[in-house]
Design an enzyme around this catalytic site. Structure first.
Site, mmCIF file in Angstrom:
data_model
loop_
_atom_site.group_PDB
_atom_site.id
_atom_site.type_symbol
_atom_site.label_atom_id
_atom_site.label_comp_id
_atom_site.label_asym_id
_atom_site.label_seq_id
_atom_site.Cartn_x
_atom_site.Cartn_y
_atom_site.Cartn_z
ATOM 1 N N LYS A 89 39.256 35.612 -46.211
ATOM 2 C CA LYS A 89 38.472 36.838 -46.388
ATOM 3 C C LYS A 89 38.897 37.625 -47.632
ATOM 4 O O LYS A 89 38.081 38.260 -48.283
ATOM 5 C CB LYS A 89 38.612 37.738 -45.157
ATOM 6 C CG LYS A 89 38.087 37.135 -43.871
ATOM 7 C CD LYS A 89 36.643 37.469 -43.685
ATOM 8 C CE LYS A 89 35.927 36.717 -42.571
ATOM 9 N NZ LYS A 89 36.668 36.275 -41.421
ATOM 10 N N GLU A 111 32.132 45.884 -41.764
ATOM 11 C CA GLU A 111 32.123 45.474 -40.364
ATOM 12 C C GLU A 111 33.261 44.475 -40.172
ATOM 13 O O GLU A 111 33.731 43.884 -41.124
ATOM 14 C CB GLU A 111 30.790 44.799 -40.015
ATOM 15 C CG GLU A 111 30.697 43.312 -40.423
ATOM 16 C CD GLU A 111 30.795 43.054 -41.920
ATOM 17 O OE1 GLU A 111 30.512 43.977 -42.700
ATOM 18 O OE2 GLU A 111 31.176 41.920 -42.310
ATOM 19 N N SER A 378 40.981 28.017 -42.550
ATOM 20 C CA SER A 378 40.494 29.316 -43.041
ATOM 21 C C SER A 378 41.448 30.477 -42.769
ATOM 22 O O SER A 378 41.453 31.457 -43.505
ATOM 23 C CB SER A 378 39.120 29.623 -42.446
ATOM 24 O OG SER A 378 39.133 29.498 -41.030
HETATM 25 C C1 LIG Z 1 35.990 35.421 -40.396
HETATM 26 C C2 LIG Z 1 36.622 34.124 -40.203
HETATM 27 C C3 LIG Z 1 35.865 32.934 -40.099
HETATM 28 C C4 LIG Z 1 34.371 32.923 -40.056
HETATM 29 O O1 LIG Z 1 33.718 33.461 -41.166
HETATM 30 P P1 LIG Z 1 33.021 32.555 -42.248
HETATM 31 O O2 LIG Z 1 32.257 33.508 -43.076
HETATM 32 O O3 LIG Z 1 32.132 31.591 -41.489
HETATM 33 O O4 LIG Z 1 34.077 31.847 -42.972
HETATM 34 C C5 LIG Z 1 36.530 31.738 -40.009
HETATM 35 N N1 LIG Z 1 37.884 31.684 -39.990
HETATM 36 C C6 LIG Z 1 38.642 32.798 -40.074
HETATM 37 C C7 LIG Z 1 40.119 32.665 -40.044
HETATM 38 C C8 LIG Z 1 38.043 34.045 -40.178
HETATM 39 O O5 LIG Z 1 38.808 35.136 -40.259
#
Ligand SMILES: *Cc1c(COP(=O)(O)O)cnc(C)c1O
Length: 393
Positions: A89, A111, A378
């Protein structure tokens, strides 16, 4: 910049479906962004900030134990979990923060679902000396206490959203309403590749660094391209970020893993790409979960960050034109993968990212032993340990 998309359309998807006064604000933002996207001064500032604030480049980690355990394919993890604030993020937040600064906006609003985007936004607001309001569903506030505390310690106001189901969709609704009221002095820092133009394009551009680094890091160790890139999909920003640089490499499979929640047939899931229909949500057209009356239906996932009834318009287009391959992973399978990766590699993944890990646990047989695959990790799982330990172990 290639593919800078003027009207924000991705095939039939995307666009800008908003009230007049918001349209004006977004059009101004789109114009500012179109200039900055090709401005060397801005791009250098962005690259610098990636290094200084986010700790980029994030490592590409060879998961030796997992690779041995599954007897191939060769599994690499893109370690977005090691970025400052613990997820991908921050890449987007840095980019939009720098834009807000150049536009002279005093306040950032955002948000948040799992709280990761809220924490990243509060972090950049502190760094850039801006006020910060974070809208968060009341239900998510209860589920994600540590992130709520982090945002408050960073100096942000966390505003509970009680309308609707009290989750991410409702938080976006209320954040958009407040942006309309306050658009002169405020920048709405949307957290994924969703929403009206220019957000899907702009957020993708701030996340595509992930895929560019993957290519470079593989090349450094003598691998030209991976056989596949796998990522979980909520709004789709970590997925498109990891995949964008490879879209024109037809021999690289792009696999988007969606949350099947309590199971596809239970109706409690977030399979927007897998089961959605074209509709307008939050000011843009995309594949969306709908009920029989054609109204937006509640989504569900144990991973709050994946709990969204729509998806980025570019991913909808890539799905419709056959470029994207889809995967589905239930809550139970994700929790199993969460514990598996922790035991196997000593890495506790976010429950969201665990969906991408689970995909390969289920489907590693479709690859040969020597195939190189990259899973976008992620985010990190600190925020999920209590929930998983108390409710699933
Ligand atoms: C917010 C989040 C996601 C999902 O958001 P995307 O926009 O689909 O990437 C996935 N993994 C983590 C660790 C997140 O914080």
């Amino acid at each position: 910049m290639k593919n800078l998309n003027k009207n924000g359309k991705f095939g039939e998807f995307g666009g800008m479906f908003v009230p007049k006064d918001l349209e004006q604000t977004l059009t101004e933002l789109a114009e500012v962004y179109a200039r900055l996207a090709v401005d060397d001064d801005f791009l250098n500032e962005l690259r610098d900030a990636y290094r200084k604030i986010a700790n980029r480049p994030s490592p590409l980690y060879f998961a030796q134990n997992m690779t041995n355990d599954l007897n191939g394919p060769q599994i690499y993890l893109k370690r977005e979990d090691l970025n400052h604030t613990g997820a991908h993020k921050i890449n987007n937040v840095i980019g939009q923060g720098l834009i807000a600064k150049r536009m002279g906006k005093k306040k950032l609003i955002a948000e948040t679902g799992a709280g990761q985007h809220g924490v990243a936004t509060a972090t950049i607001a502190a760094y850039l000396n801006r006020d910060c309001d974070i809208y968060m569903g009341a239900r998510d506030i209860d589920a994600q206490k540590p992130n709520v505390y982090r945002m408050k310690i960073l100096g942000a106001n966390v505003i509970p959203v009680t309308q609707g189901q009290g989750t991410l969709k409702d938080a976006v609704d209320v954040a958009l309403e407040n942006f309309i009221k306050d658009h002169k002095s405020t920048h709405y820092l949307l957290g994924s590749v969703v929403g009206p133009h220019p957000y899907p394009t702009m957020v993708r551009d701030f996340q595509k660094i992930v895929g560019e680094e993957i290519r470079e890091q593989l090349n450094t160790i003598g691998i030209q391209k991976p056989r596949a890139i796998i990522a979980c999909v909520g709004g789709g920003s970590n997925a498109i970020g990891a995949m964008y640089d490879f879209i024109n490499d037809e021999d690289v499979e792009l696999i988007a893993v969606e949350p099947a929640g309590k199971g596809k047939n239970s109706g409690k899931h977030g399979l927007s790409l897998g089961t959605g229909k074209s509709s307008v949500i939050h000011g843009f057209r995309t594949l969306t979960l709908l009920d029989e009356k054609g109204e937006i239906r509640e989504s569900y996932s144990a991973a709050s960050g994946l709990d969204y009834p729509g998806v980025g318009p570019e991913l909808s287009m890539l799905k419709e034109n056959g470029r994207l391959k889809l995967g589905e992973v239930t809550d139970q399978e994700a929790v199993k993968a969460f514990v598996y990766l922790s035991n196997m590699e000593g890495i506790i993944p976010a429950l969201e990212s665990a969906h991408a890990i689970a995909y390969i646990l289920k489907n590693h047989g479709q690859f040969s032993k020597d195939d190189v695959i990259v899973i976008n990790l992620s985010g990190r799982g600190d925020k999920d340990v209590e929930n998983v330990y108390e409710n699933y172990m």
